[in-house]
Design a protein around this motif. Structure first.
Motif, short mmCIF file in Angstrom:
data_model
loop_
_atom_site.label_atom_id
_atom_site.label_comp_id
_atom_site.label_asym_id
_atom_site.label_seq_id
_atom_site.Cartn_x
_atom_site.Cartn_y
_atom_site.Cartn_z
N TRP A 222 0.85 -1.19 0.00
CA TRP A 222 0.00 0.00 0.00
C TRP A 222 0.87 1.23 0.00
N ARG B 255 -4.42 9.99 -3.53
CA ARG B 255 -4.81 8.61 -3.85
C ARG B 255 -3.95 7.63 -3.06
N TYR C 217 -2.57 3.54 -3.49
CA TYR C 217 -2.38 2.48 -4.49
C TYR C 217 -2.12 1.16 -3.77
N ARG D 233 -9.39 -2.22 -7.63
CA ARG D 233 -9.30 -1.33 -8.79
C ARG D 233 -7.91 -0.70 -8.94
N SER E 8 -6.26 1.74 -7.44
CA SER E 8 -6.05 3.00 -6.73
C SER E 8 -7.40 3.57 -6.31
N TRP E 9 -7.36 4.30 -5.21
CA TRP E 9 -8.58 4.85 -4.62
C TRP E 9 -8.33 6.29 -4.20
N LEU F 47 -10.82 -2.05 0.73
CA LEU F 47 -10.22 -1.48 -0.47
C LEU F 47 -9.88 -2.58 -1.47
N ALA G 244 -12.81 -3.82 -3.37
CA ALA G 244 -13.53 -2.87 -4.21
C ALA G 244 -13.07 -2.94 -5.66
#
Length: 105
Positions: free
Chosen positions: A42, A49, A51, A63, A65-66, A102, A105
């Motif tokens: 992480w 963001r 990752y 996905r 990155s958030w 996370l 997702a």
């Protein structure tokens, strides 16, 4: 070991004994200090963001990155107590994230 290389927008896996580069993972933003938890690397990046990559394969999890709410310039990410903790560059915000949520997702 993992280290951020903001000069080339990469996260680098290093051999702990020799210091040799084992793998490079590319980001789209300046990566900062991160951590490994639950088999996932992480890393926070400039622009707000976070990752995540599989430590075993180097592939993005979920996905990949958030966006981080309320943290525009995440500086440090640390794992503890089953959570990810992200600190803003100016030290005014601390954000708690659930890494399992996370990754799913």
């Amino acid at each position: 070991w993992w280290a951020a290389d903001g000069g080339v927008d990469q996260v680098v896996q290093l051999d702990g004994r020799t210091g040799r580069v084992l793998r490079r993972l590319s980001t789209t933003a300046l990566p900062n200090d991160g951590d490994v938890v639950g088999g996932v690397v992480w890393v926070p990046g400039f622009g707000g963001r976070v990752y995540g990559w599989s430590a075993a394969t180097g592939r993005p999890v979920g996905r990949g990155s958030w966006p981080l709410p309320s943290v525009a310039n995440p500086f440090v990410l640390a794992a503890g107590f089953g959570r990810l903790w992200v600190v803003d560059f100016k030290g005014t915000d601390l954000l708690e994230l659930d890494p399992a949520a996370l990754a799913a997702a």
